[in-house]
Write a protein that holds these residues in place. Structure first.
Motif, short mmCIF file in Angstrom:
data_model
loop_
_atom_site.label_atom_id
_atom_site.label_comp_id
_atom_site.label_asym_id
_atom_site.label_seq_id
_atom_site.Cartn_x
_atom_site.Cartn_y
_atom_site.Cartn_z
N UNK A 86 -4.62 48.85 -14.16
CA UNK A 86 -3.95 50.14 -14.23
C UNK A 86 -2.61 50.03 -14.96
N UNK A 87 -1.84 48.98 -14.65
CA UNK A 87 -0.54 48.80 -15.28
C UNK A 87 -0.69 48.46 -16.76
N UNK A 88 -1.65 47.62 -17.08
CA UNK A 88 -1.85 47.24 -18.48
C UNK A 88 -2.32 48.43 -19.31
N UNK A 89 -3.25 49.23 -18.77
CA UNK A 89 -3.75 50.38 -19.50
C UNK A 89 -2.65 51.43 -19.72
N UNK A 90 -1.74 51.56 -18.75
CA UNK A 90 -0.74 52.62 -18.81
C UNK A 90 0.55 52.19 -19.50
N UNK A 91 1.00 50.97 -19.25
CA UNK A 91 2.32 50.55 -19.71
C UNK A 91 2.29 49.38 -20.68
N UNK A 92 1.10 48.85 -20.98
CA UNK A 92 1.00 47.79 -21.96
C UNK A 92 0.80 46.41 -21.36
N UNK A 93 0.52 45.45 -22.26
CA UNK A 93 0.22 44.09 -21.83
C UNK A 93 1.36 43.46 -21.03
N UNK A 94 2.61 43.77 -21.41
CA UNK A 94 3.75 43.14 -20.76
C UNK A 94 3.80 43.40 -19.27
N UNK A 95 3.66 44.67 -18.89
CA UNK A 95 3.71 45.00 -17.46
C UNK A 95 2.48 44.47 -16.73
N UNK A 96 1.32 44.50 -17.39
CA UNK A 96 0.15 43.91 -16.77
C UNK A 96 0.34 42.43 -16.52
N UNK A 97 0.93 41.73 -17.50
CA UNK A 97 1.18 40.30 -17.36
C UNK A 97 2.15 40.04 -16.20
N UNK A 98 3.22 40.82 -16.12
CA UNK A 98 4.23 40.60 -15.08
C UNK A 98 3.63 40.76 -13.69
N UNK A 99 2.79 41.79 -13.51
CA UNK A 99 2.14 41.93 -12.21
C UNK A 99 1.23 40.73 -11.92
N UNK A 100 0.42 40.35 -12.91
CA UNK A 100 -0.47 39.22 -12.70
C UNK A 100 0.29 37.94 -12.42
N UNK A 101 1.41 37.75 -13.10
CA UNK A 101 2.27 36.59 -12.87
C UNK A 101 2.77 36.59 -11.42
N UNK A 102 3.30 37.74 -10.96
CA UNK A 102 3.81 37.84 -9.59
C UNK A 102 2.68 37.67 -8.58
N UNK A 103 1.52 38.21 -8.89
CA UNK A 103 0.38 38.09 -7.99
C UNK A 103 -0.06 36.64 -7.85
N UNK A 104 -0.01 35.90 -8.96
CA UNK A 104 -0.44 34.50 -8.95
C UNK A 104 0.52 33.61 -8.18
N UNK A 105 1.82 33.77 -8.41
CA UNK A 105 2.80 32.83 -7.87
C UNK A 105 3.40 33.27 -6.53
N UNK A 106 3.51 34.59 -6.31
CA UNK A 106 4.22 35.06 -5.12
C UNK A 106 3.34 35.89 -4.21
N UNK A 107 2.78 37.00 -4.73
CA UNK A 107 2.21 38.01 -3.84
C UNK A 107 1.05 37.46 -3.03
N UNK A 108 -0.03 37.05 -3.70
CA UNK A 108 -1.20 36.62 -2.94
C UNK A 108 -1.00 35.30 -2.21
N UNK A 109 -0.40 34.28 -2.81
CA UNK A 109 -0.21 33.04 -2.04
C UNK A 109 0.64 33.24 -0.79
N UNK A 110 1.69 34.07 -0.88
CA UNK A 110 2.53 34.28 0.30
C UNK A 110 1.83 35.16 1.34
N UNK A 111 1.05 36.16 0.88
CA UNK A 111 0.26 36.95 1.83
C UNK A 111 -0.70 36.04 2.59
N UNK A 112 -1.42 35.20 1.85
CA UNK A 112 -2.39 34.29 2.48
C UNK A 112 -1.69 33.34 3.43
N UNK A 113 -0.56 32.77 2.99
CA UNK A 113 0.17 31.83 3.84
C UNK A 113 0.71 32.51 5.09
N UNK A 114 1.26 33.72 4.94
CA UNK A 114 1.83 34.42 6.09
C UNK A 114 0.76 34.74 7.13
#
Length: 457
Positions: A86-114
């Motif tokens: 959704x972010x990539x389609x609406x705001x471009x590759x940059x925002x899609x990348x930033x979400x994916x980057x955060x999801x890879x390093x912070x969001x999902x690993x910390x959710x799983x760990x918590x």
């Protein structure tokens, strides 16, 4: 042309998830440990019974506003990756990348760990293991569920459906006991009587906003089924049902569960006992009831870990398939059709977070603000989609799902989300800000990635 088709076949996930499993992913990823711990945090911030219940209803309404808008984006873009798409389609590759980057390093690993840390805590309590066993138990759960999801999407989704069914049945059993039995057992020792007796120190409006943070944590997960949007059968029909009605079901369960807690405990009791669910069932059934509640929380959190393990690698895999990450991350196991490398990397990162963190509160502060920041941006993407639809840049939505009360529901979600993010950044200290900073590092990384690829393009 033949090579292109073969490459696409290597990275394209198949549609294998039915309506029940998709709804189970939504419900199971929302209901984890929050309903068993957040009522205490809410009661410490705001007094009485009515205001805490109002906070749970408003948190549900806000999540429902988001899910109503998200469902339209999911129908318009029923592809693997969810918010990244959704972010990539609406705001471009940059925002899609930033979400994916955060999801890879912070969001999902910390959710799983918590959530794994809570699972390990209650598992060890249920089987009488020492506290030193919590770390290996948590890591074992992460690795076990990674292995289950590596077997195939049907295995992962089937596990989600099984544990969601068990946890909902268990919670409804607790509620039934609360409404039909009387308290015949003595209360446990409240560890926070002094804090509870002091009452809220902040003005009521500020305290109410603070109380919304643990409520929204408990509702987190209503976006997760969109990550497997490319694997859901009949997405135009099934995705809105799974997202919207799954969220509605959770709202009903959460309000009913809070009513059950207050049916057995007083408002002061809820504010005094962190393990409010355990105290409730303990007064009704005694020590064996407390043990049974520990088993229920372990089952609930185990299922939530599975849902996060299932959905997280889909973002990484979709990014790599689009050329925004290392290409091998997009490849699927030829026999099991699962993103093996993405699953493995997520498991390693989650275990590292679990090992270095000091417990649930320590690790959860990293992802709440960061996640809701991207939730707000994803709902804002609906305005872009509607504008492009009007000018013919996106296909017209003929007969598909439309967001009820648009744009009121979308604007309400965005405005409240901005206020809550500002409040959490102020209240949660450096961890909330650190999560946002790690996400923002995705912009220079994206610039370097594009620079690296540009000579070959």
């Amino acid at each position: 042309m033949a090579a292109t088709v073969a490459t696409r076949a290597e990275v394209e996930l198949k549609r294998q998830i039915g309506l029940y499993a998709a709804t189970a992913i939504t419900v199971g990823n929302i209901i984890g440990s929050g309903i068993f711990r957040s009522p205490h945090s809410v009661a410490q911030e705001i007094p009485g019974v009515v205001l805490p219940l109002l906070a749970w209803v408003l948190g549900g309404v806000l999540s429902l506003c988001g899910s109503l808008a998200l469902a339209e984006l999911a129908v318009a873009h029923p592809r693997t990756g969810g918010l990244y798409v959704f972010l990539r389609e609406s705001f471009g590759d940059g925002w899609g990348f930033v979400f994916g980057w955060a999801n890879l390093w912070v969001i999902k690993p910390t959710v799983i760990a918590a959530i794994a840390s809570v699972f390990a805590l209650y598992f060890c309590e249920a089987v009488r293991l020492p506290a030193t066993a919590q770390l290996p138990i948590g890591c074992a759960a992460i690795l076990l569920l990674t292995g289950v999801n590596a077997l195939g999407v049907k295995e992962g989704a089937g596990t989600a459906a099984l544990f969601t069914t068990l946890k909902v049945a268990g919670i409804l059993t607790v509620c039934a006991a609360a409404f039909t039995l009387t308290s015949t057992h003595p209360p446990g020792t409240p560890p926070e009587v002094a804090h509870a007796a002091a009452g809220p120190a902040s003005p009521l409006a500020i305290a109410f906003i603070s109380a919304m943070i643990p409520v929204l944590f408990a509702y987190d997960g209503w976006t997760d089924v969109t990550y497997v949007g490319g694997e859901v059968l009949n997405p135009r029909r099934n995705l809105p049902i799974a997202i919207v009605w799954g969220t509605v079901l959770v709202i009903a369960i959460y309000v009913l569960t809070n009513l059950a807690f207050y049916r057995v405990l007083s408002a002061a009791d809820v504010a005094s006992y962190p393990a409010v669910g355990s105290e409730t069932i303990g007064r009704l059934l005694g020590d064996w009831g407390r043990t049974a509640l520990a088993v229920l929380v372990a089952i609930s959190t185990f299922g939530t870990v599975n849902g996060a393990v299932l959905t997280g690698p889909r973002v990484t895999q979709a990014m790599a398939a689009d050329g925004l990450l290392w290409r091998p991350l997009a490849r699927l196991d030829p026999r099991r059709e699962t993103p093996m490398l993405a699953l493995l990397i997520q498991a390693v990162l989650a275990c590292i977070w679990l090992a270095v963190a000091g417990g649930f509160e320590d690790v959860s502060g990293w992802f709440v603000t960061t996640s809701w920041l991207f939730y707000g941006m994803s709902i804002a993407a609906l305005f872009v989609h509607r504008r492009r639809e009007r000018v013919g840049r996106d296909p017209a939505n003929t007969g598909g799902y439309r967001t009820p009360l648009y744009p009121i529901t979308a604007w309400l979600f965005i405005i409240v989300t901005v206020g809550l993010i500002a409040s959490d950044l102020t209240a949660s200290g450096w961890r909330a800000a650190a999560g946002v900073i790690v996400a923002a590092l995705g912009f220079p990384v994206y610039w370097l990635w594009i620079r690296r690829r540009s000579p070959a393009s």
